[in-house]
Design a protein around this motif. Structure first.
Motif, PDB file in Angstrom:
ATOM      1  N   ILE A 268       0.471  -1.441   0.062  1.00  0.00           N
ATOM      2  CA  ILE A 268       0.244  -0.153  -0.083  1.00  0.00           C
ATOM      3  C   ILE A 268       0.683   1.086   0.220  1.00  0.00           C
ATOM      4  N   PHE A 269       1.782   1.101   0.370  1.00  0.00           N
ATOM      5  CA  PHE A 269       2.427   2.457   1.053  1.00  0.00           C
ATOM      6  C   PHE A 269       3.869   2.982   0.322  1.00  0.00           C
ATOM      7  N   ASN A 270       3.807   1.599  -0.544  1.00  0.00           N
ATOM      8  CA  ASN A 270       4.861   1.522  -1.540  1.00  0.00           C
ATOM      9  C   ASN A 270       4.115   2.166  -3.384  1.00  0.00           C
ATOM     10  N   SER A 271       3.006   2.156  -3.409  1.00  0.00           N
ATOM     11  CA  SER A 271       2.075   2.167  -4.505  1.00  0.00           C
ATOM     12  C   SER A 271       2.095   3.445  -4.769  1.00  0.00           C
ATOM     13  N   GLU A 272       1.895   3.772  -6.055  1.00  0.00           N
ATOM     14  CA  GLU A 272       1.587   5.100  -6.178  1.00  0.00           C
ATOM     15  C   GLU A 272       0.400   6.035  -5.602  1.00  0.00           C
ATOM     16  N   VAL A 273      -0.313   4.791  -5.008  1.00  0.00           N
ATOM     17  CA  VAL A 273      -1.392   5.684  -4.098  1.00  0.00           C
ATOM     18  C   VAL A 273      -1.088   5.984  -3.068  1.00  0.00           C
ATOM     19  N   LYS A 274      -1.268   7.682  -3.013  1.00  0.00           N
ATOM     20  CA  LYS A 274      -1.369   8.051  -1.648  1.00  0.00           C
ATOM     21  C   LYS A 274      -2.231   8.702  -1.662  1.00  0.00           C
ATOM     22  N   THR A 275      -3.232   8.957  -0.973  1.00  0.00           N
ATOM     23  CA  THR A 275      -3.973   9.154  -0.899  1.00  0.00           C
ATOM     24  C   THR A 275      -5.184   8.223  -0.016  1.00  0.00           C
ATOM     25  N   HIS A 276      -5.530   7.924   1.035  1.00  0.00           N
ATOM     26  CA  HIS A 276      -6.215   6.983   1.177  1.00  0.00           C
ATOM     27  C   HIS A 276      -7.805   7.462   2.393  1.00  0.00           C
ATOM     28  N   LEU A 277      -8.770   6.674   1.432  1.00  0.00           N
ATOM     29  CA  LEU A 277     -10.244   6.299   2.603  1.00  0.00           C
ATOM     30  C   LEU A 277     -10.107   5.034   3.402  1.00  0.00           C
ATOM     31  N   LEU A 278     -10.354   5.601   4.862  1.00  0.00           N
ATOM     32  CA  LEU A 278     -10.278   4.313   5.783  1.00  0.00           C
ATOM     33  C   LEU A 278     -11.339   4.195   5.669  1.00  0.00           C
ATOM     34  N   LEU A 279     -11.635   2.787   5.747  1.00  0.00           N
ATOM     35  CA  LEU A 279     -13.516   2.450   6.697  1.00  0.00           C
ATOM     36  C   LEU A 279     -12.805   1.365   7.555  1.00  0.00           C
ATOM     37  N   PHE A 280     -12.907   1.879   9.435  1.00  0.00           N
ATOM     38  CA  PHE A 280     -12.518   0.771  10.505  1.00  0.00           C
ATOM     39  C   PHE A 280     -14.337  -0.273  10.769  1.00  0.00           C
ATOM     40  N   ALA A 281     -13.970  -1.308  10.294  1.00  0.00           N
ATOM     41  CA  ALA A 281     -15.367  -1.718  10.732  1.00  0.00           C
ATOM     42  C   ALA A 281     -14.711  -3.901  11.202  1.00  0.00           C
ATOM     43  N   ASN A 282     -15.687  -4.407  11.636  1.00  0.00           N
ATOM     44  CA  ASN A 282     -15.684  -5.467  12.128  1.00  0.00           C
ATOM     45  C   ASN A 282     -15.698  -6.454  11.440  1.00  0.00           C
ATOM     46  N   ARG A 283     -14.424  -7.074  11.039  1.00  0.00           N
ATOM     47  CA  ARG A 283     -14.940  -7.704  10.097  1.00  0.00           C
ATOM     48  C   ARG A 283     -15.780  -9.338  10.917  1.00  0.00           C
ATOM     49  N   GLY A 284     -15.966  -9.565  11.398  1.00  0.00           N
ATOM     50  CA  GLY A 284     -16.960 -10.042  11.830  1.00  0.00           C
ATOM     51  C   GLY A 284     -18.347 -10.261  11.845  1.00  0.00           C
ATOM     52  N   SER A 285     -18.259  -8.336  11.792  1.00  0.00           N
ATOM     53  CA  SER A 285     -19.620  -7.918  11.912  1.00  0.00           C
ATOM     54  C   SER A 285     -20.244  -9.161  10.460  1.00  0.00           C
ATOM     55  N   LYS A 286     -21.434  -8.698  10.590  1.00  0.00           N
ATOM     56  CA  LYS A 286     -22.957  -8.814   9.486  1.00  0.00           C
ATOM     57  C   LYS A 286     -22.698  -7.690   8.479  1.00  0.00           C
ATOM     58  N   GLU A 287     -22.489  -6.892   9.077  1.00  0.00           N
ATOM     59  CA  GLU A 287     -22.361  -5.492   7.901  1.00  0.00           C
ATOM     60  C   GLU A 287     -21.288  -5.634   7.009  1.00  0.00           C
ATOM     61  N   TYR A 288     -20.164  -5.964   7.588  1.00  0.00           N
ATOM     62  CA  TYR A 288     -18.727  -5.822   6.760  1.00  0.00           C
ATOM     63  C   TYR A 288     -19.249  -6.570   5.708  1.00  0.00           C
ATOM     64  N   ALA A 289     -19.701  -7.361   5.410  1.00  0.00           N
ATOM     65  CA  ALA A 289     -19.333  -7.544   3.104  1.00  0.00           C
ATOM     66  C   ALA A 289     -19.916  -6.779   2.701  1.00  0.00           C
ATOM     67  N   GLU A 290     -21.360  -6.045   3.534  1.00  0.00           N
ATOM     68  CA  GLU A 290     -22.214  -4.923   2.528  1.00  0.00           C
ATOM     69  C   GLU A 290     -21.347  -3.698   2.429  1.00  0.00           C
ATOM     70  N   LEU A 291     -20.865  -3.842   3.545  1.00  0.00           N
ATOM     71  CA  LEU A 291     -19.876  -2.367   3.413  1.00  0.00           C
ATOM     72  C   LEU A 291     -18.474  -1.892   2.506  1.00  0.00           C
ATOM     73  N   LYS A 292     -18.062  -2.916   2.260  1.00  0.00           N
ATOM     74  CA  LYS A 292     -17.230  -3.594   1.186  1.00  0.00           C
ATOM     75  C   LYS A 292     -17.183  -3.752   0.139  1.00  0.00           C
ATOM     76  N   GLU A 293     -18.639  -4.034  -0.143  1.00  0.00           N
ATOM     77  CA  GLU A 293     -19.106  -3.986  -1.401  1.00  0.00           C
ATOM     78  C   GLU A 293     -19.322  -2.668  -2.166  1.00  0.00           C
ATOM     79  N   GLN A 294     -20.369  -1.860  -1.264  1.00  0.00           N
ATOM     80  CA  GLN A 294     -20.508  -0.373  -1.154  1.00  0.00           C
ATOM     81  C   GLN A 294     -19.200   0.589  -1.832  1.00  0.00           C
ATOM     82  N   LEU A 295     -17.735   0.158  -0.671  1.00  0.00           N
ATOM     83  CA  LEU A 295     -16.801   0.887  -1.275  1.00  0.00           C
ATOM     84  C   LEU A 295     -16.649  -0.207  -2.278  1.00  0.00           C
TER      85      LEU A 295
END
Length: 229
Positions: free
Chosen positions: A138-165
């Motif tokens: 990530i930090f060696n790539s050309e992507v220098k600006t990041h949108l961060l999502l803090f979420a519980n991977r085990g939650s039922k909402e996780y897959a939906e949030l990831k799909e939306q992003l």
């Protein structure tokens, strides 16, 4: 703003995976182009054949990192399209339009574990799960600006949030850059040079404004002419 956070169709000249573990072959430029476009991250072994050094290790690595499609091309005309001159294992990724080459003759040691690490470290996607391993890529790539999502991977909402992003990320790829910013560690405040041309005069005045203490009077919520980082 570059956001670092699969439909798989190959043209007829690609031979499907065989039961014995061989990799699909890309026999012309159209096949290679289609393969690269088929997923966010793919790997092509530019190797002459199954007897080439690194082929068996590549097959084994492909089985262990099944999220990354892997193919092989032994056609030198295809190699030339991507600047390949000798046996090379190459990772292509869409997030920053990057081509990462592992030149086989230059590798001190070519083992399956090393190739797996090569896949994972460089597997930067529009939505990338952060870990100590993926952080390197990530930090060696050309992507220098990041949108961060803090979420519980085990939650039922996780897959939906990831799909939306994942659906949103390509919309903003490549936008809002380049920009110039200042971060003041003492006050923990940040400012961006207002959008426009990045000239010596504008950057000099931006820096002098900070040194004169003028930026400290600007709230981080943003005021006219200043933008929060």
């Amino acid at each position: 703003m570059l956001i670092g956070l699969f439909f798989f169709v190959l043209v007829s000249s690609v031979i499907a995976n065989e039961k014995d573990g061989t990799l699909p072959r890309l026999n012309d430029s159209k096949a290679a182009e289609a393969f690269i476009k088929s997923a966010e991250v793919v790997v092509i072994g530019f190797l002459e054949g199954a007897e080439s050094h690194g082929y068996k290790e590549l097959v084994a690595a492909a089985k262990r990192v099944d999220s990354v499609p892997v193919a092989i091309s032994g056609v030198k005309e295809v190699w030339a399209d991507y600047g390949i001159k000798s046996d090379t294992i190459t990772l292509f990724r869409k997030a920053d339009n990057h081509q990462e080459n592992l030149v086989v003759p230059e590798a001190k040691k070519l083992e399956t574990d090393g190739l797996v690490n090569f896949f994972i470290v460089n597997e930067v996607r529009y939505v990338t799960e952060y870990s100590q391993v993926t952080a390197v890529g990530i930090f060696n790539s050309e992507v220098k600006t990041h949108l961060l999502l803090f979420a519980n991977r085990g939650s039922k909402e996780y897959a939906e949030l990831k799909e939306q992003l994942a659906a949103l990320a390509p919309e903003f790829t490549g936008q809002d850059l380049p920009r110039v910013g200042i971060y003041d560690g003492d006050s923990d405040m940040k400012w961006l040079l207002p959008e426009g041309s990045i000239s010596t005069e504008r950057v000099r005045e931006f820096c002098q404004s900070f040194l004169r203490g003028e930026l400290k009077d600007v709230t981080q919520a943003g005021a006219e002419g200043k933008t929060e980082l």
